[in-house]
Write a protein that holds these residues in place. Structure first.
Motif, PDB file in Angstrom:
ATOM      1  N   PHE A   1     -13.404   0.820   5.055  1.00 40.80           N
ATOM      2  CA  PHE A   1     -12.673   0.632   6.305  1.00 40.80           C
ATOM      3  C   PHE A   1     -12.026   1.942   6.741  1.00 40.80           C
ATOM      4  O   PHE A   1     -11.358   2.607   5.955  1.00 40.80           O
ATOM      5  N   GLN A   2     -12.189   2.288   8.010  1.00 38.43           N
ATOM      6  CA  GLN A   2     -11.536   3.450   8.581  1.00 38.43           C
ATOM      7  C   GLN A   2     -10.633   2.941   9.706  1.00 38.43           C
ATOM      8  O   GLN A   2      -9.705   2.201   9.452  1.00 38.43           O
ATOM      9  N   GLY A   3     -10.892   3.298  10.935  1.00 36.77           N
ATOM     10  CA  GLY A   3     -10.150   2.732  12.055  1.00 36.77           C
ATOM     11  C   GLY A   3      -8.674   3.087  12.041  1.00 36.77           C
ATOM     12  O   GLY A   3      -8.264   4.147  11.572  1.00 36.77           O
ATOM     13  N   ARG A   4      -7.857   2.141  12.569  1.00 39.11           N
ATOM     14  CA  ARG A   4      -6.430   2.406  12.775  1.00 39.11           C
ATOM     15  C   ARG A   4      -5.680   2.637  11.466  1.00 39.11           C
ATOM     16  O   ARG A   4      -4.835   3.521  11.365  1.00 39.11           O
ATOM     17  N   TRP A   5      -5.974   1.815  10.461  1.00 40.35           N
ATOM     18  CA  TRP A   5      -5.202   1.876   9.218  1.00 40.35           C
ATOM     19  C   TRP A   5      -6.027   2.327   8.015  1.00 40.35           C
ATOM     20  O   TRP A   5      -5.475   2.879   7.069  1.00 40.35           O
ATOM     21  N   GLY A   6      -7.315   2.072   8.014  1.00 39.29           N
ATOM     22  CA  GLY A   6      -8.136   2.421   6.863  1.00 39.29           C
ATOM     23  C   GLY A   6      -8.318   3.919   6.710  1.00 39.29           C
ATOM     24  O   GLY A   6      -8.328   4.662   7.699  1.00 39.29           O
ATOM     25  N   ARG A   7      -8.443   4.364   5.458  1.00 38.52           N
ATOM     26  CA  ARG A   7      -8.655   5.788   5.185  1.00 38.52           C
ATOM     27  C   ARG A   7      -9.775   5.968   4.153  1.00 38.52           C
ATOM     28  O   ARG A   7      -9.655   6.766   3.216  1.00 38.52           O
TER      29      ARG A   7
ATOM     30  N   ILE B   1     -11.833   0.877  -5.267  1.00 40.04           N
ATOM     31  CA  ILE B   1     -10.946   1.824  -4.595  1.00 40.04           C
ATOM     32  C   ILE B   1     -10.730   1.367  -3.151  1.00 40.04           C
ATOM     33  O   ILE B   1     -11.684   1.204  -2.387  1.00 40.04           O
ATOM     34  N   GLY B   2      -9.471   1.155  -2.799  1.00 35.90           N
ATOM     35  CA  GLY B   2      -9.112   0.790  -1.432  1.00 35.90           C
ATOM     36  C   GLY B   2      -8.001   1.689  -0.940  1.00 35.90           C
ATOM     37  O   GLY B   2      -6.998   1.900  -1.649  1.00 35.90           O
ATOM     38  N   ASN B   3      -8.141   2.232   0.254  1.00 36.04           N
ATOM     39  CA  ASN B   3      -7.178   3.220   0.741  1.00 36.04           C
ATOM     40  C   ASN B   3      -6.842   2.972   2.199  1.00 36.04           C
ATOM     41  O   ASN B   3      -7.725   2.938   3.062  1.00 36.04           O
ATOM     42  N   SER B   4      -5.558   2.783   2.487  1.00 34.61           N
ATOM     43  CA  SER B   4      -5.112   2.593   3.868  1.00 34.61           C
ATOM     44  C   SER B   4      -3.690   3.111   4.003  1.00 34.61           C
ATOM     45  O   SER B   4      -2.972   3.276   3.011  1.00 34.61           O
ATOM     46  N   ILE B   5      -3.273   3.347   5.240  1.00 35.40           N
ATOM     47  CA  ILE B   5      -1.907   3.822   5.476  1.00 35.40           C
ATOM     48  C   ILE B   5      -0.971   2.670   5.790  1.00 35.40           C
ATOM     49  O   ILE B   5       0.247   2.852   5.843  1.00 35.40           O
ATOM     50  N   SER B   6      -1.532   1.466   6.012  1.00 33.43           N
ATOM     51  CA  SER B   6      -0.700   0.297   6.279  1.00 33.43           C
ATOM     52  C   SER B   6      -1.468  -0.962   5.919  1.00 33.43           C
ATOM     53  O   SER B   6      -2.661  -1.081   6.204  1.00 33.43           O
TER      54      SER B   6
END
Length: 381
Positions: free
Chosen positions: A207-213, A279-284
């Motif tokens: 996932f990328q987009g608004r919160w995913g990294r 591995i999961g990475n997000s800012i929110s």
């Protein structure tokens, strides 16, 4: 008790609502976004769909895609107002409780109507970034502060969001922390894991987009090709940005990478069944549902920790690894290498999670607690 659910249609809403099947409650659903069709999986409850359009004119979808400005102008006159239609349905159903899922989608659009009927109990379930990220934007924060004082009962998927809710005006009854989509069928998950010949893959949420990294994870692994060459790497749920990044980076030549787009939930479980590291990475986020599934599937998690949410379950270096800076490529690389170089940590972490964490998310265990919460609500005068 007559419960009127207010939500968009998504996987988590369906799973949560299925907990109430054969519970003795009469369940109604107002599809806040109106997908237009009844949902077969929810055929056991009353569904208010198809309310939005006054007239579904010929070639509407074509006009929407080819002439968006014209379509927007037409829809100003062709779409009924959500407040009007919800109020009609509220008065028709006469529910004991209204239960809204996601504050900006399903609470704020109807708050003026709920304020008109203060005797109707209102439950709010927070999801994902509902409170944690939205509180940082003036319009969304205004909505949060308008909704929360009216809400009578609150479900969250983490304790962090309960604290945020109190900060912004919630003063009533907290019903507890539960996964946004209810519990998991651990027996089925165990069967999938046991049927797997080998558990040697690394699974990355794409996932990328608004919160995913996710791109930051991919950048982190590029320079450790040698250390990763013996592990199949699966990127799932990959959006166009992720697919493009892989195609145009050094990863395009890696023989051990598989990129999967949106796949069915059962397929996610099967690829988890072949994995030892997630591995999961997000800012929110709220409590990450995919991480919970990974834990239940005996996969060791490396997971971002926005606002301290993940540390409610994961002790860094013990039963998982915490990403404290989702944008720091070097830190992400070091965490991955730390996991790869510490087989004992992974083995012990998976064993601990299986024994102490996963059982807390068993479907029947969660369902019984959720139903008890509704029962307490029904008895609260």
């Amino acid at each position: 008790m007559r419960i009127l659910m207010v939500s968009m249609l998504n996987y988590h809403f369906v799973r949560w609502t299925e907990q109430l099947k054969e519970s003795g409650h009469e369940i109604f659903w107002f599809d806040i976004n109106d997908n237009g069709n009844k949902v077969e999986k929810l055929s056991w409850l009353h569904q208010k769909v198809g309310w939005k359009l006054r007239y579904d004119f010929p070639f509407r979808v074509f006009v929407k895609s080819e002439f968006p400005a014209l379509y927007k102008w037409i829809q100003k006159y062709n779409e009924r107002k959500v407040q009007d239609e919800f109020e009609k349905y509220l008065l028709e159903v006469k529910p004991d409780v209204v239960h809204s899922f996601a504050i900006y989608i399903s609470c704020f659009p109807i708050v003026t109507i709920m304020n008109k009927y203060p005797d109707v109990k209102w439950v709010y379930s927070s999801w994902g970034s509902d409170l944690f990220d939205f509180q940082n934007y003036p319009d969304e924060l205004k909505a949060i502060k308008e909704v929360l004082p009216r809400v009578n009962y609150l479900f969250t998927d983490c304790f962090r969001d309960y604290e945020i809710a109190k900060k912004h005006g919630f003063v009533n009854t907290f019903l507890g922390v539960f996964p946004g989509g209810g519990g998991y069928f651990l027996d089925k998950m165990e069967d999938i894991t046991m049927a797997t010949e080998r558990k040697n893959s690394i699974l990355i949420k794409g996932f990328q987009g608004r919160w995913g990294r996710a791109i930051n994870i991919l950048k982190a692994i590029i320079d450790i090709k040698e250390e990763l060459k013996s592990f199949p790497i699966v990127i799932f749920g990959a959006d166009d940005e992720i697919i493009s990044f892989v195609k145009n980076s050094k990863l395009s030549n890696w023989k051990n990478i598989t990129v999967l787009g949106k796949i069915q939930h059962d397929e996610v479980l099967y690829v988890m069944g072949e994995s030892f590291l997630y591995i999961g990475n997000s800012i929110s986020d709220g409590m990450p549902n995919t991480m919970l599934e990974a834990i239940c599937m005996n996969v060791f998690p490396i997971q971002s920790n926005p606002g301290g949410v993940t540390q409610e379950l994961i002790e860094d270096g013990f039963n998982g690894l915490l990403i404290e800076d989702s944008e720091n490529i070097e830190n992400l690389r070091n965490l991955i290498l730390r996991a790869l170089n510490n087989e004992e940590m992974i083995k012990n972490g998976i064993a601990y999670n299986s024994l102490h964490i996963a059982k807390r998310f068993d479907y029947d265990f969660v369902r019984n607690k959720v139903l008890q919460s509704y029962m307490n609500l029904a008895q609260d005068n």
